[in-house]
Design an enzyme around this catalytic site. Structure first.
Site, mmCIF file in Angstrom:
data_model
loop_
_atom_site.group_PDB
_atom_site.id
_atom_site.type_symbol
_atom_site.label_atom_id
_atom_site.label_comp_id
_atom_site.label_asym_id
_atom_site.label_seq_id
_atom_site.Cartn_x
_atom_site.Cartn_y
_atom_site.Cartn_z
ATOM 1 N N ASP A 10 -1.098 -4.003 1.304
ATOM 2 C CA ASP A 10 -1.037 -2.593 0.922
ATOM 3 C C ASP A 10 -2.358 -1.845 0.909
ATOM 4 O O ASP A 10 -2.352 -0.621 0.848
ATOM 5 C CB ASP A 10 -0.367 -2.468 -0.456
ATOM 6 C CG ASP A 10 0.167 -1.074 -0.720
ATOM 7 O OD1 ASP A 10 0.476 -0.358 0.247
ATOM 8 O OD2 ASP A 10 0.289 -0.697 -1.897
ATOM 9 N N HIS A 44 6.162 -6.644 -3.759
ATOM 10 C CA HIS A 44 4.792 -6.132 -3.898
ATOM 11 C C HIS A 44 4.664 -5.444 -5.245
ATOM 12 O O HIS A 44 5.282 -4.404 -5.482
ATOM 13 C CB HIS A 44 4.455 -5.156 -2.771
ATOM 14 C CG HIS A 44 3.109 -4.517 -2.956
ATOM 15 N ND1 HIS A 44 1.957 -5.260 -3.021
ATOM 16 C CD2 HIS A 44 2.733 -3.226 -3.127
ATOM 17 C CE1 HIS A 44 0.932 -4.456 -3.205
ATOM 18 N NE2 HIS A 44 1.378 -3.209 -3.282
ATOM 19 N N HIS A 67 -5.984 -2.242 -5.418
ATOM 20 C CA HIS A 67 -6.097 -1.166 -4.433
ATOM 21 C C HIS A 67 -5.558 0.176 -4.912
ATOM 22 O O HIS A 67 -5.552 1.146 -4.137
ATOM 23 C CB HIS A 67 -5.407 -1.586 -3.127
ATOM 24 C CG HIS A 67 -3.968 -1.959 -3.281
ATOM 25 N ND1 HIS A 67 -3.571 -3.239 -3.584
ATOM 26 C CD2 HIS A 67 -2.840 -1.232 -3.197
ATOM 27 C CE1 HIS A 67 -2.258 -3.285 -3.671
ATOM 28 N NE2 HIS A 67 -1.786 -2.069 -3.441
ATOM 29 N N ASP A 112 2.227 -3.750 -7.803
ATOM 30 C CA ASP A 112 0.937 -3.136 -8.129
ATOM 31 C C ASP A 112 0.598 -3.353 -9.601
ATOM 32 O O ASP A 112 1.430 -3.102 -10.474
ATOM 33 C CB ASP A 112 0.986 -1.630 -7.868
ATOM 34 C CG ASP A 112 1.169 -1.297 -6.400
ATOM 35 O OD1 ASP A 112 0.310 -1.692 -5.605
ATOM 36 O OD2 ASP A 112 2.176 -0.644 -6.056
#
Length: 960
Positions: free
Chosen positions: A164, A48, A414, A50
């Protein structure tokens, strides 16, 4: 670290390449076979990543992500059983652009054989609370187009991977289904909801993303069991400290069988909570697989260990293998069809999200409100630029416009639009978006110049006044200037336009040579106290009437000496309001034939110990008023009537009614800087009525469909009210409303950016407009600009009346109209050059006629040679309006001025899959168990839309 470095070197140098496969085997054809007689454990390696959070986008890429992708490619080539899922296209593009052709071919090979599977595929993993649906569609379109252009059809995702975001919207489910995804995965939902779902084995479910679209918005959804992390003790990346699997029986550290059994125990516990003989076990976390070889070697051993040390669950052998989320969905689907098994169907959303008792993750609905508005402005310019580019045949790969597309894609992340990133990252996001806006303005300038002058030899140097809200625009400080007002909606609109000016008297001339009525007022506050630049002391407002759809009008300004005469009423004959002479507060509103007692005030919650960028925890459930008495002054003018209110030195508001528009009352507020020396402040605007609302209120879902909320209630689990205020907060992207069913009256507040909101008491509405909090966890909101706390200027739009409406439209249809006009408001370009001898085409429209009120041309942008990407949407829900919530047909055969459409090819929502190639999974017990009904488009180019339907086409065009 040397493992990651070696892998990066090997990939970058092209050492480990192999020839391309002639016959791709990807998608469901590449899935490992599940065994109906076993417990099938789908092990999914993932990282994951970001696109900004604790580090900036570039810092994450160069310090982490380039190692992840490079080392994964090497590891996958060493074992054809291994799998990996790639998510964020923004990072993938940055990596791809740095690779040699041989490495790129390796990636294509791995995509074609299903080892390197693209899931989600959007530019970023977008938030689901603060985003508008247009933002989301655009950033998926950008990402999926980029991937397919470089990797081919096997890169088309079948999976929505929203693991997420902090809560999940129903509109995201609807969009995912319309993109052609068969499944959607996430990790974060209210802890009580998760406990309940696992207890009744409903972590796998069917989510109905729309109350209007029916089966077109159904999607299989799975709640991940252990967040999105590897099982405890089984992270093998260099950033982890877990023990490796040691399979040498001669080693004193031998732990092979024990580690297999530990993993099996985890699997058994998870399997007992899910409905079929398949479970998904994700092996990854944030920025994992930077040393992918190490991770895969250990996972290889773990998988092999289940053959060496067989394990069972409820009498079934446990079978462990590399897999992907799409393969898991297919296995569950096979089970459901074989066993005629009906999954639970969910029809609402997963808001709000609490990750522990009283820890409501709802503060981010409002956090960093300036950023949230900046994104909305970026979207208006982006739609304007794409429409103009389509009108004059600018290529899709225009670098300047793509700069804004990519920046907008990153800002949907996000931890971007949410305001949950560190402040240095916020500044970097603003840098990216400002660059994108500047680049796109540079691209638009020659287009406008050519259209206006009728010649390619002129550059009128148009600028955008991005700081006009604080009365700063250098171009309008001149004695004369020219405005181009562009309307990005597909119907004629009239809109108020506001520009800062230095004097009070002007001559404004429209394209027909007519003098334009205007109004000049002093700025509400002295903005020179906020920014050091030379701000203007006045605002000038006029109404740009009958702006053509997808077109512009040119207005010329020159200083004069004549004074303006002002009119005399507060409001107009259809819409007005009253303010109490003693308190200075709103007391009543007249609109749509109804007079309603309603008050509005600013208050603030003092932040409790848990409040920060993510979380809203008030110290008390009773907010404090800012002032007992509000200072007011009345403004009367030819454009609007208003009352200016001063609540304190940091809270001001102007309540306006425009003479030309009776559909709403505007609340233009300025809040800040907030003094947090005595504790954080979370400021709300509260509207209070005597309506009997019985605990119910209504919120939008990403600016599209409406959801009913009931205070202190959740439909899926037993709600506990440790936080009676924040526990009832929901994301408001465009509308918060209450209704009195007995009287038939409705009140709606529409906003100009996403905010948190609720109805804490019957008859009340509140929206949080600003937050400033100092915390010890680095996620505080003590934002500073120009050496003081930030000042927020925003707008709310009040709509009041009977739900049945004004006799022409229902109130819901009126609200939709206002939302559209404010969300995609006209964009103003300005130049202070002397262009009087160059103005030839003073108005332009690319549409020969306006589209109906219930239709919007959502997207118009260049795609490929002689091809335009075109989206039409029905803007109403099925029950919004008895006359407008009906099927509507649009004739595209002779609609456009700049080009003529000869052929339409329908695709899925992102434009990447021809509709004839899209074959979704079908599920027993759902309306999705029958093929989705789609109307063909014939040679006559007639397109029919049902309520809430979006249809996407690639249009072959000939430029006129």
């Amino acid at each position: 670290m040397w493992v990651a470095t070696l892998c990066f070197f090997l990939v970058a140098s092209g050492v480990l390449s192999k020839p391309v496969d002639d016959e791709p085997t990807c998608g469901y054809d590449a899935c490992p076979l599940s065994d109906p007689a076993t417990l099938n454990v789908h092990v999914v390696p993932h990282s994951h990543d970001d696109v900004g959070w604790l580090k900036t986008f570039d810092q994450y890429y160069f310090q982490d992500v380039q190692n992840v992708i490079s080392s994964v490619i090497v590891a996958l080539k060493l074992n054809p059983e291994r799998r990996f899922v790639q998510v964020e296209t923004a990072f993938f593009k940055k990596w791809w652009d740095q690779q040699k052709d041989s490495v790129r071919q390796d990636v294509i090979n791995l995509v074609n054989n299903g080892q390197f599977e693209i899931i989600n595929g959007a530019w970023s993993m977008n938030d689901e609370a603060a985003v508008n649906y247009q933002y989301t569609i655009d950033q998926y379109t950008l990402g999926l187009r980029y991937l397919e252009d470089r990797l081919g059809k096997c890169s088309r995702p079948r999976v929505g991977w929203q693991i997420d975001p902090f809560g999940h919207s129903r509109e995201q489910a609807s969009i995912s289904a319309q993109l052609g995804f068969d499944s959607l995965y996430f990790a974060r939902l209210d802890y009580r909801d998760k406990i309940n779902r696992l207890s009744k084995k409903s972590g796998d479910l069917l989510w109905r993303g729309s109350s209007s679209l029916g089966n077109a918005a159904d999607i299989f959804t799975s709640v991940l069991y252990n967040h999105y992390s590897a099982p405890p003790g089984f992270c093998f990346d260099i950033v982890c400290d877990d023990d490796p699997i040691i399979d040498d029986p001669e080693s004193p550290d031998y732990n092979y069988q024990n580690r297999v059994e530990t993993f099996a125990n985890f699997v058994r516990e998870q399997a007992s909570k899910y409905p079929t003989n398949n479970i998904i076990v994700v092996m990854g976390d944030d920025f994992r697989y930077q040393a992918a070889l190490n991770s895969y070697i250990n996972t290889d051993r773990l998988i092999a260990g289940f053959d060496l040390f067989p394990q069972t669950f409820q009498g079934k052998t446990i079978k462990v293998f590399y897999s992907t989320p799409s393969c898991y969905a297919k296995a569950v689907n096979d089970y459901a069809i074989t066993n005629d098994y009906n999954l639970e169907i969910k029809t609402d959303d997963f808001f709000p999200y609490a990750d522990g008792v009283g820890n409501l993750v709802v503060g981010y609905f409002t956090s960093r409100p300036a950023s949230k508005r900046f994104v909305r402005d970026g979207n208006i310019l982006l739609q304007t630029a794409k429409q103009l580019a389509a009108a004059v045949n600018v290529p899709y790969d225009n670098v300047e416009i793509n700069s804004l597309k990519e920046a907008m894609g990153v800002l949907q992340h996000h931890d971007a639009i949410t305001g949950t990133e560190l402040i240095d990252v916020t500044h970097d996001y603003h840098r990216l978006l400002h660059k994108g806006i500047s680049d796109t303005s540079d691209a638009v300038d020659p287009i406008l110049s050519n259209l206006i002058t009728g010649s390619g030899d002129n550059d009128l140097q148009f600028k955008s006044c991005l700081l006009a809200n604080v009365s700063y625009c250098p171009e309008t400080k001149s004695d004369q200037f020219t405005l181009v007002v562009y309307n990005p909606l597909s119907r004629v609109v009239s809109s108020p336009i506001s520009v800062p000016v230095d004097t009070e008297t002007w001559s404004i001339v429209d394209p027909e040579g007519q003098e334009v009525i205007y109004q000049v007022e002093p700025t509400v506050i002295d903005f020179s106290e906020i920014i050091p630049e030379a701000v203007s002391p006045f605002f000038l407002e006029f109404v740009a009437t009958d702006l053509p759809p997808f077109g512009y009008k040119v207005y010329t300004f020159a200083k004069t000496e004549s004074a303006k005469i002002k009119s005399v009423t507060v409001g107009n004959e259809d819409t007005s309001f009253e303010v109490d002479e003693t308190t200075g507060l709103l007391t009543s509103v007249t609109m749509n034939g109804v007079t309603l007692d309603i008050s509005q005030d600013f208050l603030y919650y003092t932040s409790g110990g848990g409040s920060q960028a993510y979380v809203f925890t008030p110290a008390s459930n009773d907010p404090q008023t800012i002032a007992s008495t509000v200072t007011t002054s009345v403004v009367e003018g030819d454009i609007y009537s208003a009352v200016v209110q001063e609540f304190s030195d940091w809270a001001h508001q102007t309540i306006k009614v425009y003479k030309h528009d009776s559909s709403h009352i505007e609340f233009d507020y300025i809040i800040g800087p907030l003094d947090i020396n005595d504790g954080g402040k979370e400021v709300i605007s509260r509207f209070t009525t005597s309506l009997n609302t019985e605990g119910a209120f209504y919120t939008d879902s990403n600016g599209r469909e409406t959801l009913k909320r009931v205070r202190n209630y959740r439909p899926d689990y037993e709600y506990t009210d440790e936080q009676p205020v924040s526990g009832n907060y929901y994301p408001i992207t465009s509308k918060l409303a209450i209704k009195d069913e007995d009287s038939g009256l409705e009140v709606a507040v529409l906003n100009d950016r996403s905010q948190g909101g609720s109805s804490i008491e019957d008859g009340q509405l509140e929206l949080m407009v600003h937050r400033a909090i100092s915390t010890s966890d680095a996620f505080g909101l003590d934002e500073q600009e120009y050496d003081h706390g930030i000042v927020i200027r925003g707008k709310h739009y009040l709509v009041v009346g009977p739900s049945s409406g004004n006799g022409e439209k229902s109130l819901a249809a009126i609200e939709r109209d206002v939302v559209q006009r404010k969300f995609l408001q006209p964009w103003v370009f300005v130049t202070n050059q002397d262009v009087s001898d160059q103005l030839v085409n003073l108005q332009f429209s690319n549409l020969k006629t306006s589209l109906p009120d219930n239709v919007q041309l959502l997207t118009l942008e260049p795609w490929k040679d002689n091809t335009i990407l075109l989206r039409l949407e029905h803007v109403l829900e099925k029950d919004d309006d008895p006359n407008l919530s009906v099927d509507v047909t649009v004739d595209l055969s002779d609609l456009f001025v700049a080009f003529t459409i000869s052929e339409l090819a329908e695709t899925t929502l992102a434009g990447n899959i021809p509709i004839d190639e899209y074959e979704p999974l079908h599920w027993p017990g759902s309306t999705n168990d029958t093929p989705k009904v789609r109307r063909d488009v014939g040679a006559d180019l007639q397109v029919t839309l049902s309520p809430m339907q979006i249809r996407t086409f690639l249009a072959t065009v000939t430029y006129n």
